[in-house]
Write a protein that holds these residues in place. Structure first.
Motif, PDB file in Angstrom:
ATOM      1  N   THR A   1       0.810  -1.221   0.000  1.00  0.00           N
ATOM      2  CA  THR A   1       0.000   0.000   0.000  1.00  0.00           C
ATOM      3  C   THR A   1       0.845   1.275   0.000  1.00  0.00           C
ATOM      4  O   THR A   1       0.328   2.352  -0.290  1.00  0.00           O
ATOM      5  CB  THR A   1      -0.958   0.037   1.213  1.00  0.00           C
ATOM      6  OG1 THR A   1      -0.207  -0.139   2.408  1.00  0.00           O
ATOM      7  CG2 THR A   1      -2.022  -1.048   1.095  1.00  0.00           C
ATOM      8  N   SER A   2       2.131   1.163   0.332  1.00  0.00           N
ATOM      9  CA  SER A   2       2.998   2.345   0.298  1.00  0.00           C
ATOM     10  C   SER A   2       3.558   2.595  -1.093  1.00  0.00           C
ATOM     11  O   SER A   2       4.222   3.613  -1.319  1.00  0.00           O
ATOM     12  CB  SER A   2       4.155   2.186   1.300  1.00  0.00           C
ATOM     13  OG  SER A   2       5.019   1.130   0.901  1.00  0.00           O
ATOM     14  N   ASP A   3       3.283   1.685  -2.020  1.00  0.00           N
ATOM     15  CA  ASP A   3       3.836   1.788  -3.365  1.00  0.00           C
ATOM     16  C   ASP A   3       2.697   1.826  -4.378  1.00  0.00           C
ATOM     17  O   ASP A   3       2.067   0.803  -4.660  1.00  0.00           O
ATOM     18  CB  ASP A   3       4.748   0.590  -3.644  1.00  0.00           C
ATOM     19  CG  ASP A   3       5.385   0.658  -5.016  1.00  0.00           C
ATOM     20  OD1 ASP A   3       5.230   1.682  -5.703  1.00  0.00           O
ATOM     21  OD2 ASP A   3       6.055  -0.319  -5.401  1.00  0.00           O
ATOM     22  N   PRO A   4       2.410   2.998  -4.978  1.00  0.00           N
ATOM     23  CA  PRO A   4       1.275   3.107  -5.899  1.00  0.00           C
ATOM     24  C   PRO A   4       1.399   2.236  -7.149  1.00  0.00           C
ATOM     25  O   PRO A   4       0.390   1.853  -7.726  1.00  0.00           O
ATOM     26  CB  PRO A   4       1.246   4.594  -6.266  1.00  0.00           C
ATOM     27  CG  PRO A   4       2.600   5.120  -5.914  1.00  0.00           C
ATOM     28  CD  PRO A   4       3.079   4.300  -4.771  1.00  0.00           C
TER      29      PRO A   4
ATOM     30  N   ASP B   1      -6.786   8.835   2.485  1.00  0.00           N
ATOM     31  CA  ASP B   1      -5.476   9.461   2.379  1.00  0.00           C
ATOM     32  C   ASP B   1      -4.563   9.084   3.542  1.00  0.00           C
ATOM     33  O   ASP B   1      -3.338   9.142   3.432  1.00  0.00           O
ATOM     34  CB  ASP B   1      -5.622  10.984   2.297  1.00  0.00           C
ATOM     35  CG  ASP B   1      -6.494  11.538   3.406  1.00  0.00           C
ATOM     36  OD1 ASP B   1      -7.554  10.946   3.679  1.00  0.00           O
ATOM     37  OD2 ASP B   1      -6.118  12.557   4.004  1.00  0.00           O
ATOM     38  N   ARG B   2      -5.159   8.677   4.671  1.00  0.00           N
ATOM     39  CA  ARG B   2      -4.330   8.239   5.800  1.00  0.00           C
ATOM     40  C   ARG B   2      -3.704   6.880   5.526  1.00  0.00           C
ATOM     41  O   ARG B   2      -2.626   6.569   6.025  1.00  0.00           O
ATOM     42  CB  ARG B   2      -5.167   8.187   7.079  1.00  0.00           C
ATOM     43  CG  ARG B   2      -5.601   9.559   7.578  1.00  0.00           C
ATOM     44  CD  ARG B   2      -6.138   9.496   8.993  1.00  0.00           C
ATOM     45  NE  ARG B   2      -7.388   8.769   9.072  1.00  0.00           N
ATOM     46  CZ  ARG B   2      -8.594   9.323   8.927  1.00  0.00           C
ATOM     47  NH1 ARG B   2      -8.679  10.624   8.669  1.00  0.00           N
ATOM     48  NH2 ARG B   2      -9.691   8.605   9.023  1.00  0.00           N
ATOM     49  N   LEU B   3      -4.385   6.060   4.737  1.00  0.00           N
ATOM     50  CA  LEU B   3      -3.861   4.747   4.390  1.00  0.00           C
ATOM     51  C   LEU B   3      -2.956   4.823   3.162  1.00  0.00           C
ATOM     52  O   LEU B   3      -1.973   4.085   3.069  1.00  0.00           O
ATOM     53  CB  LEU B   3      -5.014   3.778   4.104  1.00  0.00           C
ATOM     54  CG  LEU B   3      -4.606   2.342   3.764  1.00  0.00           C
ATOM     55  CD1 LEU B   3      -3.983   1.667   4.976  1.00  0.00           C
ATOM     56  CD2 LEU B   3      -5.808   1.551   3.285  1.00  0.00           C
ATOM     57  N   LEU B   4      -3.277   5.728   2.248  1.00  0.00           N
ATOM     58  CA  LEU B   4      -2.505   5.885   1.008  1.00  0.00           C
ATOM     59  C   LEU B   4      -2.011   7.330   0.914  1.00  0.00           C
ATOM     60  O   LEU B   4      -2.514   8.119   0.100  1.00  0.00           O
ATOM     61  CB  LEU B   4      -3.382   5.546  -0.205  1.00  0.00           C
ATOM     62  CG  LEU B   4      -4.099   4.192  -0.176  1.00  0.00           C
ATOM     63  CD1 LEU B   4      -5.055   4.067  -1.353  1.00  0.00           C
ATOM     64  CD2 LEU B   4      -3.097   3.031  -0.188  1.00  0.00           C
ATOM     65  N   PRO B   5      -1.034   7.711   1.732  1.00  0.00           N
ATOM     66  CA  PRO B   5      -0.602   9.118   1.781  1.00  0.00           C
ATOM     67  C   PRO B   5      -0.014   9.623   0.475  1.00  0.00           C
ATOM     68  O   PRO B   5       0.001  10.831   0.228  1.00  0.00           O
ATOM     69  CB  PRO B   5       0.442   9.119   2.904  1.00  0.00           C
ATOM     70  CG  PRO B   5       0.901   7.698   3.011  1.00  0.00           C
ATOM     71  CD  PRO B   5      -0.289   6.859   2.672  1.00  0.00           C
ATOM     72  N   TRP B   6       0.441   8.739  -0.389  1.00  0.00           N
ATOM     73  CA  TRP B   6       1.021   9.155  -1.665  1.00  0.00           C
ATOM     74  C   TRP B   6      -0.027   9.711  -2.625  1.00  0.00           C
ATOM     75  O   TRP B   6       0.312  10.298  -3.655  1.00  0.00           O
ATOM     76  CB  TRP B   6       1.743   7.985  -2.330  1.00  0.00           C
ATOM     77  CG  TRP B   6       1.004   6.680  -2.302  1.00  0.00           C
ATOM     78  CD1 TRP B   6       1.194   5.651  -1.426  1.00  0.00           C
ATOM     79  CD2 TRP B   6      -0.053   6.261  -3.176  1.00  0.00           C
ATOM     80  NE1 TRP B   6       0.333   4.618  -1.698  1.00  0.00           N
ATOM     81  CE2 TRP B   6      -0.444   4.962  -2.766  1.00  0.00           C
ATOM     82  CE3 TRP B   6      -0.708   6.845  -4.259  1.00  0.00           C
ATOM     83  CZ2 TRP B   6      -1.466   4.252  -3.406  1.00  0.00           C
ATOM     84  CZ3 TRP B   6      -1.721   6.140  -4.896  1.00  0.00           C
ATOM     85  CH2 TRP B   6      -2.084   4.863  -4.470  1.00  0.00           C
ATOM     86  N   LEU B   7      -1.319   9.559  -2.298  1.00  0.00           N
ATOM     87  CA  LEU B   7      -2.379  10.074  -3.166  1.00  0.00           C
ATOM     88  C   LEU B   7      -2.257  11.568  -3.404  1.00  0.00           C
ATOM     89  O   LEU B   7      -2.630  12.074  -4.464  1.00  0.00           O
ATOM     90  CB  LEU B   7      -3.747   9.779  -2.558  1.00  0.00           C
ATOM     91  CG  LEU B   7      -4.484   8.545  -3.035  1.00  0.00           C
ATOM     92  CD1 LEU B   7      -5.814   8.415  -2.329  1.00  0.00           C
ATOM     93  CD2 LEU B   7      -4.690   8.577  -4.537  1.00  0.00           C
TER      94      LEU B   7
END
Length: 240
Positions: free
Chosen positions: A150-153, A191-197
């Motif tokens: 999940t940290s890597d889009p 956005d808290r789970l996928l901050p790269w958004l």
């Protein structure tokens, strides 16, 4: 005398500028308010199974349809969307994300609920329909994705009926996607789970490719295939 003429011309110019600004303000207000054709919120609910047990997840999305103020004979309708993909959590800690639209076709975050909640005679607005759940037709079921990380889009892959169980394990399968009208607040927090958004590079790549996404996305088959960079646009929308 010359100075007086100059002041008159300046006064006229200022009046013209003021009138132009006034017209622009009126048009903006008309577009934002008087031009609203329909406005509603809907809850999308995803139902899955894991090892025979039922798992559900849902999220609320807001839709506003406005009539384009540039309207000469034929009026175009502009659909604004506010909402996020729905996260589905499984007992082994893995998650799926039901996107806002069908990501391997033209963007359908705004049109998907219309296909499920088709107005009934005499052509009622969606907002006037009963608040009963309706199953989304298979051809309008939103794209579902899985992140290996999940940290890597770029680790996102499309979860199809064929590969879903292999991705999530637990004998996972999709049962149904339904929608219903609601007055609940729009769901937030992805956005808290996928901050790269929120990263500019991700947004730019997404917007650059969205117009040709149907060429970039792979056809569904038995393999887990990597998504192209357009899919972040389907994870979150905030058009106003």
């Amino acid at each position: 005398m010359k100075e007086r003429k100059h002041m008159k011309r300046l006064s006229k110019s200022l009046i013209i500028v003021a009138l132009i600004i006034m017209v622009i303000v009126i048009l903006v207000l008309f577009q934002s308010n008087a031009a609203i054709v329909d406005q509603f919120k809907y809850r999308i609910e995803a139902t899955f199974e894991e090892n025979g047990a039922t798992i559900t997840a849902s999220g609320v999305i807001s839709i506003v349809q406005r009539r384009d103020f540039v309207c000469l004979g034929i009026c175009s309708i502009v659909t604004s969307v506010k909402g996020q993909a729905t996260r589905v959590n499984f007992s082994n800690g893995k998650s799926l994300f039901v996107l806002l639209g069908t990501a391997d076709h033209s963007f359908r975050a705004g049109t998907m609920p219309y296909q499920a909640l088709k107005p009934r005679p005499p052509h009622k607005k969606i907002s006037e329909l009963p608040h009963d759940p309706v199953i989304v037709p298979p051809e309008y079921v939103p794209t579902i994705i899985y992140f290996n990380d999940t940290s890597d889009p770029v680790s996102a892959v499309i979860a199809t009926p064929e590969n879903l169980s292999a991705l999530v394990e637990l004998g996972a399968r999709l049962v149904s996607i339904s929608v219903k009208l609601t007055d609940d607040p729009v769901t937030t927090g992805i956005d808290r789970l996928l901050p790269w958004l929120s990263k500019e590079g991700v947004i730019q790549n997404s917007n650059a490719n969205i117009s040709m996404s149907h060429y970039l996305y792979p056809e569904s088959d038995n393999n887990s295939k990597t998504l192209q960079s357009a899919y972040p646009r389907f994870l979150e929308r905030n058009d106003w």
